[in-house]
Design a protein around this motif. Structure first.
Motif, PDB file in Angstrom:
ATOM      1  N   GLU A 156       0.825  -1.207   0.000  1.00 12.15           N
ATOM      2  CA  GLU A 156       0.000   0.000   0.000  1.00 12.15           C
ATOM      3  C   GLU A 156       0.861   1.260   0.000  1.00 12.15           C
ATOM      4  O   GLU A 156       0.465   2.275  -0.569  1.00 12.15           O
ATOM      5  CB  GLU A 156      -0.967   0.002   1.182  1.00 12.15           C
ATOM      6  N   GLN A 160       0.140   3.885  -2.726  1.00  9.41           N
ATOM      7  CA  GLN A 160      -0.640   5.037  -2.287  1.00  9.41           C
ATOM      8  C   GLN A 160       0.167   6.292  -1.951  1.00  9.41           C
ATOM      9  O   GLN A 160      -0.387   7.386  -1.922  1.00  9.41           O
ATOM     10  CB  GLN A 160      -1.498   4.634  -1.085  1.00  9.41           C
ATOM     11  N   ALA A 185       4.049  -3.236  -6.230  1.00  9.28           N
ATOM     12  CA  ALA A 185       4.157  -2.885  -7.637  1.00  9.28           C
ATOM     13  C   ALA A 185       5.023  -1.655  -7.866  1.00  9.28           C
ATOM     14  O   ALA A 185       4.879  -0.635  -7.197  1.00  9.28           O
ATOM     15  CB  ALA A 185       2.761  -2.629  -8.211  1.00  9.28           C
ATOM     16  N   LEU A 188       5.614  -2.586 -13.044  1.00  8.90           N
ATOM     17  CA  LEU A 188       5.119  -3.861 -13.573  1.00  8.90           C
ATOM     18  C   LEU A 188       5.921  -4.305 -14.792  1.00  8.90           C
ATOM     19  O   LEU A 188       7.093  -4.600 -14.662  1.00  8.90           O
ATOM     20  CB  LEU A 188       3.614  -3.781 -13.819  1.00  8.90           C
ATOM     21  N   ALA A 197      -2.864  -0.950 -14.851  1.00  7.84           N
ATOM     22  CA  ALA A 197      -3.295  -1.811 -13.744  1.00  7.84           C
ATOM     23  C   ALA A 197      -4.190  -1.047 -12.769  1.00  7.84           C
ATOM     24  O   ALA A 197      -4.740  -1.630 -11.841  1.00  7.84           O
ATOM     25  CB  ALA A 197      -2.082  -2.378 -13.013  1.00  7.84           C
ATOM     26  N   LEU A 199      -3.207   1.762 -11.009  1.00 10.18           N
ATOM     27  CA  LEU A 199      -2.458   2.490  -9.970  1.00 10.18           C
ATOM     28  C   LEU A 199      -2.369   3.957 -10.348  1.00 10.18           C
ATOM     29  O   LEU A 199      -1.971   4.305 -11.459  1.00 10.18           O
ATOM     30  CB  LEU A 199      -1.068   1.867  -9.810  1.00 10.18           C
ATOM     31  N   LYS A 200      -2.791   4.803  -9.405  1.00 12.81           N
ATOM     32  CA  LYS A 200      -2.951   6.216  -9.746  1.00 12.81           C
ATOM     33  C   LYS A 200      -1.778   7.099  -9.311  1.00 12.81           C
ATOM     34  O   LYS A 200      -1.701   8.256  -9.683  1.00 12.81           O
ATOM     35  CB  LYS A 200      -4.235   6.736  -9.107  1.00 12.81           C
TER      36      LYS A 200
ATOM     37  N   LEU B 127      -3.413  -3.966  -6.397  1.00 13.34           N
ATOM     38  CA  LEU B 127      -3.306  -3.842  -7.844  1.00 13.34           C
ATOM     39  C   LEU B 127      -1.837  -4.068  -8.233  1.00 13.34           C
ATOM     40  O   LEU B 127      -0.960  -3.413  -7.692  1.00 13.34           O
ATOM     41  CB  LEU B 127      -3.772  -2.455  -8.308  1.00 13.34           C
ATOM     42  N   GLY B 128      -1.619  -5.007  -9.123  1.00 15.98           N
ATOM     43  CA  GLY B 128      -0.253  -5.271  -9.577  1.00 15.98           C
ATOM     44  C   GLY B 128       0.558  -6.148  -8.644  1.00 15.98           C
ATOM     45  O   GLY B 128       1.685  -6.518  -8.957  1.00 15.98           O
TER      46      GLY B 128
END
Lengths: 298, 275
Positions: A156, A160, A185, A188, A197, A199-200, B127-128
């Protein structure tokens, strides 16, 4: 920028041993790594810190150029200013010196997931060409060769925090073509696969090792060497990297750690060692600390 | 005064073979004494739940208590590996254990979901990450309002939660402070709650927003001074870092480990505790 002091550059040879302490003000590779990581933490940044070298670097930054950096540990301590480095993520020192202490669920929900963390400082057992991190297993997940501790808060933090920095010792088993397991991640498969994927956040912006700094290339997102530490050659880096690593065209040289950076780091380590040896004083026997025996309240 | 029990009575009465049991405490307030009592009472086939298994689960796994482990970070904090956990996962000693591995954030979401009476918790995560690929307890759902892809994890509702705290009053209300971790969340997530405390006081005199577990949500309170050592109890004693460092050597070897457990846990008299 300060001018580069030739006399401050140790020879290649003095970089060969990780543990070796340099002369008074000549940094070891490990010290250079910590100092370089610390420099990347800017004043007032809100930073989520992992234990170990990330914690050392973040506190070095706080004690030098970034006194108002906000350090957050996953134990729920926000704005902590430890006078010595914690051995564990939940040391009492972190709670005693924090602005506030919140529950572990709150730290992950309101503070990290809520988007309040600007920078995540992470370590790992392995990092790959696209800055993905492995802290789970070496080998196959179901029957691992080495079972590593696991994810903790890293997935996370990597997903994040607005950006992350990765700190890792440089060798072929750690900087690998492809990690055995993606715990957290990075980019990737490279390119826009992180965004695809879902992810922001920005992802890793630098991997800091004891030899160099690698950064993701603009479009491919492949890690390339952008900065060499003093006395380190391209060949040394190439040999210590598990893929055919490329070097940036505008490759730069790491500025030698200043006397202030080094003396602050060494004093922090000295105080830490002293504090933790005091912890141990009179309590070195395992049996005397038998937790199930009647214990007199200190 | 009804919920004050000795530790051995509390474990004997409330924890059964095959139960799902969580022992929480994020580096701080880890209920070591209770874990040792579980080992002495030879509870088996347990599903052990802890974000950070720590030395206490290393000991319980090595002594054969665990059938399944639910966790998120299984190292010896500040030191390295948990060798008994690794031996169980890598070499199936003393027997194979199943693992349900999540992240810290996912564990907290699983606890808060259970505490709130929900079947699952939702978060932005995985995610991922390969974790979702190997753990069927991590799934993805689409937000019904925005369509965002979110992770879902099932609530963790242990049969028994065990935590350590600084103090309780004679009515059995519990007060804890410092790094509170997920003590409150796991207590409210579980069907039964056992709390070991450093001291029993006449009046908690807790500030308005203090972390207090009212007596009526606590199944048993046991007076066990030092019950969190070698972890720590803020305001009472420090973490014994030298123990954690020395554990690396003790736990590396199977026989060495068993000898240590015999001498320091199995053959010791349980703490008196109680009212």
């Amino acid at each position: 920028m300060m001018s580069r002091k030739q006399s401050g550059f140790p020879s290649d040879e003095s970089f060969s041993s990780d543990e070796k302490r340099g002369d008074a003000m000549v940094a070891t590779p490990s010290e250079v790594m910590t100092v370089v990581a610390a420099r990347m933490l800017q004043e007032r940044t809100v930073c989520f810190v992992g234990i170990g070298i990330p914690s050392k670097a973040a506190n070095l930054a706080r004690l030098t150029h970034a006194p108002q950096a906000v350090l957050i540990y996953e134990s729920g301590t926000i704005g902590t200013r430890p006078s010595v480095l914690p051995l564990s993520i939940g040391d009492g020192e972190l709670a005693l010196t924090a602005d506030t202490v919140v529950s572990t669920s709150e730290i992950f929900s309101y503070w990290l997931q809520g988007g309040r963390v600007e920078l995540g400082f992470l370590g790992a057992a392995q990092v790959d060409r696209y800055a993905n991190l492995n802290s789970t297993v070496i080998g196959n997940y179901q029957s691992p060769k080495v079972r590593l501790p696991g994810a903790g808060g890293a997935p996370e933090i990597a997903a994040q925090a607005k950006e992350t920095l990765i700190i890792i010792n440089h060798d072929r088993r750690k900087l690998v073509e492809k990690v055995d397991f993606i715990t957290s991640a990075g980019y990737l498969d490279g390119g826009d696969s992180r965004e695809r994927a879902g992810l922001k956040t920005g992802g890793p912006t630098a991997v800091i090792t004891d030899l160099c700094v690698l950064r993701p290339e603009f479009q491919t997102r492949e890690l390339v060497v952008t900065q060499l530490h003093p006395g380190v050659t391209r060949q040394t880096v190439a040999e210590a990297t598990g893929w055919d690593v490329r070097f940036a065209e505008d490759l730069t040289q790491t500025q030698v750690p200043s006397d202030l950076e080094l003396s602050t780091l060494r004093e922090l380590e000295r105080q830490t060692a002293l504090a933790h040896s005091n912890d141990a004083a009179g309590k070195t026997s395992l049996t005397r600390n038998n937790p199930t025996a009647e214990v007199t309240r200190p | 005064m009804s919920n004050l029990l000795t530790l051995s009575d509390a474990i004997r009465t409330h924890l059964h073979q095959g139960d799902c049991v969580a022992l929480e405490g994020f580096t701080h307030l880890i209920p070591f004494a209770a874990g040792h009592e579980i080992i002495r009472q030879e509870k088996r086939d347990l599903t052990l739940v802890r974000m950070t298994p720590d030395v206490i689960f290393d000991q319980m796994i090595g002594m054969g208590c665990a059938k399944r482990l639910v966790f998120s970070w299984g190292g010896n904090p500040g030191v390295g590996s948990l060798h008994r956990l690794r031996d169980a996962v890598e070499k199936h000693f003393p027997h194979p254990i199943e693992i349900d591995e999540r992240s810290h954030a996912a564990m907290t979401v699983s606890y808060t979901a259970a505490a709130a009476g929900l079947p699952f918790g939702v978060m932005r995560g995985f995610l991922g990450s390969d974790l979702a690929q190997y753990n069927p307890n991590i799934k993805f759902i689409d937000c019904p309002f925005t369509g965002e892809r979110l992770a879902a994890v099932p609530a963790i509702r242990p049969d028994v939660a065990i935590i350590h705290a600084q103090r309780a009053d004679r009515a059995g209300n519990v007060h804890l402070w410092g790094i509170v971790g997920v003590q409150k969340e796991i207590a409210l997530a579980a069907r039964k709650v056992i709390v070991t405390v450093e001291e029993i006081v006449d009046d908690l005199d807790a500030p308005a927003n203090a972390c207090v577990l009212p007596a009526w949500v606590v199944t048993a309170v046991c007076h066990v001074p030092g019950g969190a050592a070698p972890s720590y109890a803020h305001g009472y004693y420090d973490r014994d870092n030298s123990f954690y460092q020395a554990w690396d050597e003790v736990s590396r070897d199977r026989e060495n480990f068993q000898r240590w457990m015999r001498e320091n846990v199995m053959d010791t008299v349980p703490v008196k505790g109680g009212a």
